[in-house]
Structures are given as structure tokens and as C-alpha cells.
Design an enzyme around this catalytic site. Structure first.
Site, PDB file in Angstrom:
ATOM      1  N   CYS A 163       0.810  -1.222   0.000  1.00 57.60           N
ATOM      2  CA  CYS A 163       0.000   0.000   0.000  1.00 57.60           C
ATOM      3  C   CYS A 163       0.847   1.278   0.000  1.00 57.60           C
ATOM      4  O   CYS A 163       0.287   2.383  -0.058  1.00 57.60           O
ATOM      5  CB  CYS A 163      -0.923   0.001   1.203  1.00 57.60           C
ATOM      6  SG  CYS A 163      -1.917  -1.500   1.306  1.00 57.60           S
ATOM      7  N   HIS A 303      -3.041   7.931   6.019  1.00 56.69           N
ATOM      8  CA  HIS A 303      -3.211   6.588   5.466  1.00 56.69           C
ATOM      9  C   HIS A 303      -4.622   6.107   5.784  1.00 56.69           C
ATOM     10  O   HIS A 303      -5.316   5.599   4.908  1.00 56.69           O
ATOM     11  CB  HIS A 303      -2.147   5.653   6.035  1.00 56.69           C
ATOM     12  CG  HIS A 303      -2.124   4.306   5.405  1.00 56.69           C
ATOM     13  ND1 HIS A 303      -1.981   4.129   4.052  1.00 56.69           N
ATOM     14  CD2 HIS A 303      -2.247   3.052   5.951  1.00 56.69           C
ATOM     15  CE1 HIS A 303      -1.998   2.831   3.776  1.00 56.69           C
ATOM     16  NE2 HIS A 303      -2.162   2.164   4.905  1.00 56.69           N
ATOM     17  N   GLU A 314      -1.643   5.260  13.658  1.00 60.73           N
ATOM     18  CA  GLU A 314      -1.261   6.435  12.867  1.00 60.73           C
ATOM     19  C   GLU A 314      -1.520   7.714  13.664  1.00 60.73           C
ATOM     20  O   GLU A 314      -0.713   8.647  13.642  1.00 60.73           O
ATOM     21  CB  GLU A 314      -2.025   6.479  11.543  1.00 60.73           C
ATOM     22  CG  GLU A 314      -1.580   7.661  10.669  1.00 60.73           C
ATOM     23  CD  GLU A 314      -2.200   7.661   9.279  1.00 60.73           C
ATOM     24  OE1 GLU A 314      -1.737   8.462   8.438  1.00 60.73           O
ATOM     25  OE2 GLU A 314      -3.139   6.878   9.029  1.00 60.73           O
ATOM     26  N   LYS A 335      -9.792   7.856   2.021  1.00 57.60           N
ATOM     27  CA  LYS A 335     -10.216   6.462   1.844  1.00 57.60           C
ATOM     28  C   LYS A 335     -11.641   6.255   2.349  1.00 57.60           C
ATOM     29  O   LYS A 335     -12.283   5.251   2.008  1.00 57.60           O
ATOM     30  CB  LYS A 335      -9.253   5.515   2.562  1.00 57.60           C
ATOM     31  CG  LYS A 335      -7.869   5.406   1.934  1.00 57.60           C
ATOM     32  CD  LYS A 335      -7.018   4.388   2.670  1.00 57.60           C
ATOM     33  CE  LYS A 335      -5.622   4.237   2.054  1.00 57.60           C
ATOM     34  NZ  LYS A 335      -4.761   5.430   2.269  1.00 57.60           N
ATOM     35  N   HIS A 340      -9.835   1.743  -0.082  1.00 55.10           N
ATOM     36  CA  HIS A 340      -8.370   1.622  -0.063  1.00 55.10           C
ATOM     37  C   HIS A 340      -7.908   1.103  -1.416  1.00 55.10           C
ATOM     38  O   HIS A 340      -8.167  -0.049  -1.771  1.00 55.10           O
ATOM     39  CB  HIS A 340      -7.953   0.679   1.055  1.00 55.10           C
ATOM     40  CG  HIS A 340      -6.482   0.643   1.310  1.00 55.10           C
ATOM     41  ND1 HIS A 340      -5.560   1.304   0.511  1.00 55.10           N
ATOM     42  CD2 HIS A 340      -5.753   0.017   2.281  1.00 55.10           C
ATOM     43  CE1 HIS A 340      -4.343   1.081   0.976  1.00 55.10           C
ATOM     44  NE2 HIS A 340      -4.442   0.307   2.050  1.00 55.10           N
ATOM     45  N   PHE A 399       1.828  -3.480   4.090  1.00 52.51           N
ATOM     46  CA  PHE A 399       2.174  -4.785   4.647  1.00 52.51           C
ATOM     47  C   PHE A 399       3.680  -5.018   4.525  1.00 52.51           C
ATOM     48  O   PHE A 399       4.337  -4.518   3.619  1.00 52.51           O
ATOM     49  CB  PHE A 399       1.447  -5.893   3.887  1.00 52.51           C
ATOM     50  CG  PHE A 399      -0.023  -6.022   4.229  1.00 52.51           C
ATOM     51  CD1 PHE A 399      -0.608  -5.276   5.229  1.00 52.51           C
ATOM     52  CD2 PHE A 399      -0.821  -6.922   3.531  1.00 52.51           C
ATOM     53  CE1 PHE A 399      -1.950  -5.404   5.541  1.00 52.51           C
ATOM     54  CE2 PHE A 399      -2.172  -7.059   3.834  1.00 52.51           C
ATOM     55  CZ  PHE A 399      -2.737  -6.308   4.836  1.00 52.51           C
TER      56      PHE A 399
END
Length: 414
Positions: A163, A303, A314, A335, A340, A399
Site C-alpha cells: 500500500c 493513510h 497512525e 479512503k 483503499h 504490509f
């Protein structure tokens, strides 16, 4: 003297529309792009909703014979690049072709083509596999197709960092220009993995929302009742250009990119570390690279995926880096509207960050009805906010514990 880097063109395709203007308007209107999946029958899956691009007309951008050589993620990336190049007005010539490059990333690549041709192999045998199968699925063929389309002969590569792919691509392209390895770059991310295997895979990880009866309310970053993220598809591309080159040709300068940082968590294959330590280091490195102080930042495009630990950590990372200024920042997660976009997220969110600077307005976080007590910053709830956006940070975390941040600044002609 350090070379400065301007943003001179933007292009994005999102679940809010196949085009920059459509997408931007949808964001400012606070509209959700999440619906029941239409690309296949999702009835046997726990998650039956996603954020699909509703109106992509591939024939506008790619000839039919060329379409057959590309998975949808390549098509979206090439189309967004065409939008950005048209917007920039940059003309590739024999004199400058070797000084322009492309770095466009994706997190997964051609999953739809892989699934399709696996069925073909099983049902009809190997002789029915197209010779274009490999080129239509591998991630670097986005940059390859862009290079071929525009005749650019400089750096040509791809980034695959889950991502964070789009943000890493833009950051690397920024450094290539800053270091003198190129004078202009096409950079960003693209992704489309809304497929049976893609949705089933993320569902097996318990990562996706299952709010199937309320798709438009399913993506809810920082909200107490969030239950996972929503898969989206799209592409976001910037044209980056050395500042003097842009000024010489009279280009429109959207903003200046001034900082880039990347870190690794060394913690877990999918989960962020306690207190968002890796994200915090990444933001701090980015501020240092940009040569600015925390209090110089006006807005963070977070994010903000709508996962429990991701949103909380975050938030903790922002508070660690920005201290008291964290509560003065505007922070929103787009998002909440686009879902996403995985490897495309950073590219699209970079375009959004740049447009927020140009238009002095930031998109909202929708569906923030019951804020998580651990998420206590100003997330621009429900409605877009008119404000000074002189400096904007965009965050992407992937990830494998890979983190990327970039910072844009308003160009004032100095």
C-alpha cells in the site's frame, strides 16, 4: 545547489470518477464510491462490497489491439498517465527523451488476468494461453507501457511495496530529479484487484468490512464502529519536473515536492508496531528531508484505512512527531470515500494533496459519526474545509512494515 522539483501535471481515476475533475468534485462533495461488487458475483463471500471505478472508457485511451496486452491495472495506469501528461503540456522530443523517466508502482499487479488464465489452463490447456499473459500481469509493464506510449528513455522501473507503492514511486522519482538522474518523471500508482481471489484473500485475513447492507457507510476511518477497510481500484499519476525546466517552458506549477522519507517496522507481516513507531520515524525523516518544522505542516492526508489498529497507531504516530501541533493540524482520510486503492492509494492521495494546495481546501473524512476515543485529532469530519494549505504531508504504510511519506509545498514564485 539542490535541484528543486515541481508538480506540473496530475491525473487520477478513482471510484468517484474516471478523471481528475470528477474525482475531485466527488471528494469535495463527500460522496462515497463504495457499492456492491459488480465485476463478479460476490454472493458467497462475507464481504460483498468494494469501490469500483464506475465509468472507465478504455477505448478513449488505448487502442483495442493494445488493450488485449494489458490487465486492467495497466490500462488504468496508462490512462491516468495520459491525463497527467496532457495536463502538464510536456512534449517529449529527441532532445529530452533520455532525461525523462517513469516510475509507477502497484501492490499486487495483474491478479484478474492470473485468475482468468488459470481457468483457461485448467479447462482448455496450455495452448490457449495468450503470449501476452506475462506482460499483462507483471508490475513493471505499467512503466514500460508508459515509456513506449510517450517515447521516454530515461529511468524506467516499478515499485511494489504493497500500500506504499504509489508514494514510494513518487518519492523515488523526486529524488531522481533532485539528484540529477532525470529532468522529468511520470510517477504514481495503479491497482485493481477486486477479483474473487483478491476479495477472498483479504477476507481470510479479517481485514475487510462486512457492512454489506450499508456500503456507502462501510469505510469509516477513525470511527469507533469501523470493522475493516474497503477494497478500491484506480490510479493516480503526477508529472514531476525540475523547477527551472518547468519555469523555462512556462508550465503550470501545481506545487513543489520538498521531502520524502521511508522506513521499515521490522515487526510483523501485516500489523504496525506499538505506538506507530515506524510511521513516526518516517514522518520525522520526511520533515527533516524537507527542511521544515512540524508546525509548518497544515494538513495531512492520512493513510487512514478504517482498520482498528491502523487508525489508532497512525494517530499516535502523528502526536509523537507533531507534539502539540498535532491538535492544530487538519487530518483527513479520503479512503472514507474512495476505499483503499492499495498500490494506487499513494498516487491518488498525492494528487489529492496537490489539489488541496492549489484550491486551498481539504476533503473530509466521511462516516465519522462516533469518533474512537483513541483517535482524537481534527479529522475534518463530514464536510470539506476551506483553509490555507501551504504545506501538505501524505502518508502511506504497507504490509511487511514498509512506510513512505512525502511533503508538498505551495509554490509562490520565489
Amino acid at each position: 545547489m539542490t535541484r528543486r522539483v515541481a508538480v506540473t501535471g496530475v491525473g487520477m481515476i478513482t471510484p468517484l470518477g474516471a478523471g481528475t475533475e470528477k474525482s475531485w468534485k466527488g471528494l469535495l462533495d463527500g460522496r462515497s464510491g463504495v457499492r456492491r461488487i459488480t465485476q463478479f458475483d460476490p454472493s458467497d463471500l462475507p464481504c460483498q462490497i468494494a469501490a469500483e471505478v464506475p465509468d472507465f472508457e478504455v477505448d478513449r485511451f488505448i487502442e483495442l489491439k493494445e488493450q488485449k496486452k494489458m490487465d486492467r491495472f495497466i490500462q488504468l495506469g496508462l490512462a491516468a498517465a495520459a491525463m497527467a501528461m496532457g495536463d502538464s503540456g510536456f512534449k517529449v522530443t529527441e532532445d529530452n527523451a533520455e532525461r525523462m523517466g517513469a516510475i509507477v508502482g502497484a501492490g499486487i499487479g495483474g491478479m484478474a488476468a492470473i485468475e482468468h488464465y488459470n481457468r483457461v489452463l485448467s479447462e482448455k490447456g496450455p495452448k490457449r494461453i495468450t503470449p501476452f499473459f506475462i506482460p499483462m500481469t507483471i508490475i513493471n509493464l505499467v512503466s514500460g507501457q508508459i515509456s513506449i506510449r510517450f517515447g521516454i528513455k530515461g529511468p524506467n522501473m516499478a515499485v511494489a511495496t504493497a500500500c506504499a507503492s504509489g508514494t514510494h514511486s513518487i518519492g523515488d522519482a523526486f529524488k531522481f530529479i533532485q539528484w540529477g538522474m532525470a529532468d522529468a518523471m511520470i510517477a504514481g500508482g495503479t491497482e485493481t484487484v477486486i477479483t474473487p481471489l483478491g476479495v477472498a484473500g483479504f477476507t481470510a485475513m479479517k481485514a475487510l468490512s462486512t457492512r454489506n447492507d450499508e456500503p456507502e457507510r462501510a469505510s469509516r476511518p477513525f470511527d469507533r464502529d469501523r470493522d475493516g477497510f474497503i477494497m478500491g481500484e484506480g490510479a493516480g499519476i503526477l508529472v514531476l519536473e525540475e523547477m527551472q525546466s518547468a519555469l523555462k517552458r512556462g508550465a503550470r506549477i501545481y506545487a513543489e515536492i520538498i521531502g520524502y522519507g521511508m522506513t521499515g517496522d521490522a515487526y510483523h507481516i501485516t500489523a504496525p508496531p506499538p505506538n506507530g513507531e515506524g510511521a513516526a520515524r518516517c514522518m520525522a525523516i520526511t520533515l527533516k528531508d524537507a527542511g521544515i518544522k512540524p508546525e509548518d505542516v497544515d494538513y495531512i492526508n492520512a493513510h487512514g484505512t478504517s482498520t482498528k489498529f491502523g487508525d489508532e497507531l497512525e494517530t499516535a504516530a502523528i502526536k509523537k512527531v507533531f507534539g502539540g501541533h498535532a491538535y492544530k493540524l487538519s487530518v483527513s482520510s479520503t479512503k472514507s470515500m474512495t476505499g483503499h486503492l492499495l498500490g494506487a492509494a499513494g498516487g491518488v492521495e498525492a494528487v489529492i494533496s496537490v489539489l488541496s494546495i492549489v484550491n486551498s481546501i481539504v476533503p473530509p473524512t466521511i462516516n465519522l459519526e462516533n469518533p474512537d476515543p483513541e483517535c482524537d485529532l481534527d479529522y475534518v469530519p463530514h464536510k470539506a474545509r476551506q483553509m490555507n494549505t501551504g504545506v501538505v504531508m501524505s502518508n502511506s504504510f504497507g504490509f511487511g512494515g514498509t512506510n513512505a511519506c512525502i511533503v508538498f509545498r505551495k509554490y509562490t514564485g520565489d
